[in-house]
Design a protein around this motif. Structure first.
Motif, PDB file in Angstrom:
ATOM      1  N   GLN A  43       0.910  -1.252   0.042  1.00 54.95           N
ATOM      2  CA  GLN A  43       0.024   0.274   0.044  1.00 54.95           C
ATOM      3  C   GLN A  43       1.077   1.198  -0.221  1.00 54.95           C
ATOM      4  O   GLN A  43       1.743   1.571   0.939  1.00 54.95           O
ATOM      5  CB  GLN A  43      -0.892  -0.030   1.231  1.00 54.95           C
ATOM      6  CG  GLN A  43      -1.607  -1.384   1.355  1.00 54.95           C
ATOM      7  CD  GLN A  43      -2.639  -1.602   0.264  1.00 54.95           C
ATOM      8  OE1 GLN A  43      -3.427  -0.803   0.131  1.00 54.95           O
ATOM      9  NE2 GLN A  43      -2.761  -2.877   0.086  1.00 54.95           N
ATOM     10  N   THR A  62      -2.220  -1.346  -3.634  1.00 50.98           N
ATOM     11  CA  THR A  62      -2.992  -0.068  -4.034  1.00 50.98           C
ATOM     12  C   THR A  62      -1.678   1.082  -3.846  1.00 50.98           C
ATOM     13  O   THR A  62      -1.032   1.164  -3.047  1.00 50.98           O
ATOM     14  CB  THR A  62      -3.923   0.351  -3.262  1.00 50.98           C
ATOM     15  OG1 THR A  62      -4.762  -0.889  -2.777  1.00 50.98           O
ATOM     16  CG2 THR A  62      -4.626   1.584  -3.328  1.00 50.98           C
ATOM     17  N   THR A  64      -2.131   5.211  -4.121  1.00 51.46           N
ATOM     18  CA  THR A  64      -2.844   6.476  -4.051  1.00 51.46           C
ATOM     19  C   THR A  64      -2.441   7.415  -4.250  1.00 51.46           C
ATOM     20  O   THR A  64      -1.286   7.685  -3.369  1.00 51.46           O
ATOM     21  CB  THR A  64      -3.781   6.233  -2.547  1.00 51.46           C
ATOM     22  OG1 THR A  64      -4.556   5.077  -2.414  1.00 51.46           O
ATOM     23  CG2 THR A  64      -4.679   7.350  -2.679  1.00 51.46           C
ATOM     24  N   GLY A  80      -4.276  -5.146  -8.895  1.00 51.54           N
ATOM     25  CA  GLY A  80      -4.230  -4.074  -7.873  1.00 51.54           C
ATOM     26  C   GLY A  80      -5.120  -2.969  -8.342  1.00 51.54           C
ATOM     27  O   GLY A  80      -5.892  -2.741  -9.147  1.00 51.54           O
ATOM     28  N   SER A  81      -4.887  -1.768  -7.606  1.00 54.84           N
ATOM     29  CA  SER A  81      -5.691  -0.549  -7.797  1.00 54.84           C
ATOM     30  C   SER A  81      -4.488   0.687  -7.724  1.00 54.84           C
ATOM     31  O   SER A  81      -3.546   0.946  -7.161  1.00 54.84           O
ATOM     32  CB  SER A  81      -6.827  -0.204  -6.501  1.00 54.84           C
ATOM     33  OG  SER A  81      -7.445  -1.401  -6.466  1.00 54.84           O
TER      34      SER A  81
END
Length: 239
Positions: A43, A62, A64, A80-81
């Motif tokens: 993350q 992830t 962000t 994934g993101s």
């Protein structure tokens, strides 16, 4: 764990990310390329503006970004993101074959070019605002959703959207009368199945960035799909 990106080149920054363990926050990011390339199971939160190829070959986890991102976000990502609290540059999702990219704002040219499904993976790109020209060029699979929440009065896509599309779908919310689609694709109102498929995408975008999912789901929506699995023959050959 916090990682200060100031003064680090992309190699040193990625080494610091790997050393940080399963999660980290990057501060002071200013154009470093290839952040999270090939990453899986981590993350990463980024304050600042990452450079090209953020999350290239992403295999899970992830990323962000609290701001804008540059070109080639999610290049050839597998899973994934990637979540962008801002806008992205050109070729986001280039050849992606899995995972998801959510963009709060606008996107540049050639988003989703060569995007494809792979085995059980169905890649997804959701753009809150508008996209530039050549959206979904040569798309072979997956879903691109353009919500049209921009306020500059421009069409939801630039010139030549869905050129060479031979799989997948591009979905627009709002008026598409100002968009010229190629002859090789078929814009149509969504079926009940397609509405059911786009609902969780809208709800996810609203959960990430804010917004009224119920209001957005009122549409109208237009789904663009290819009318042939061999568009190249139609485009480049007389017979």
């Amino acid at each position: 764990m916090n990682v200060e990106a100031k003064g680090l080149d992309y190699k040193a920054l990625n080494e610091a990310i790997r050393a940080a363990g399963p999660s980290c926050r990057i501060t002071g990011c200013l154009g470093q390329r290839f952040i999270g390339a090939g990453m899986s199971g981590r993350q990463v939160e980024i304050d600042g503006i990452p450079g090209n190829a953020l999350g290239a070959y992403l295999g899970g986890g992830t990323i962000t970004v609290n701001g804008n991102a540059q070109d080639a976000v999610g290049d050839t990502m597998n899973d994934g993101s990637i979540i962008i609290h801002g806008s992205v540059g050109d070729t986001a999702g280039y050849a992606m074959r899995g995972g998801e990219i959510y963009v709060q704002g606008n996107a540049g040219y050639r988003v989703g070019i060569h995007m494809k499904a792979y085995q059980d993976k169905q890649p997804v790109i959701v753009i809150g605002g508008r996209a530039g020209s050549f959206l979904g060029e040569y798309q072979a699979g997956g879903t691109i959703l353009v919500l049209g929440q921009h306020t500059d009065g421009k069409p939801a896509a630039g010139y030549f959207p869905c050129t060479g599309q031979h799989g997948g779908r591009v979905i627009f919310r709002g008026d598409v009368s100002g968009i010229r689609f190629p002859e090789q694709v078929t814009p149509h109102a969504p079926t009940a199945e397609e509405l059911a498929q786009l609902r969780p995408l809208v709800e996810r975008w609203c959960a990430l960035f804010g917004g009224d999912a119920a209001a957005l789901l009122e549409g109208p929506f237009t789904v663009v799909t290819p009318d042939s699995r061999n568009p190249y023959r139609q485009m480049y050959a007389a017979n």
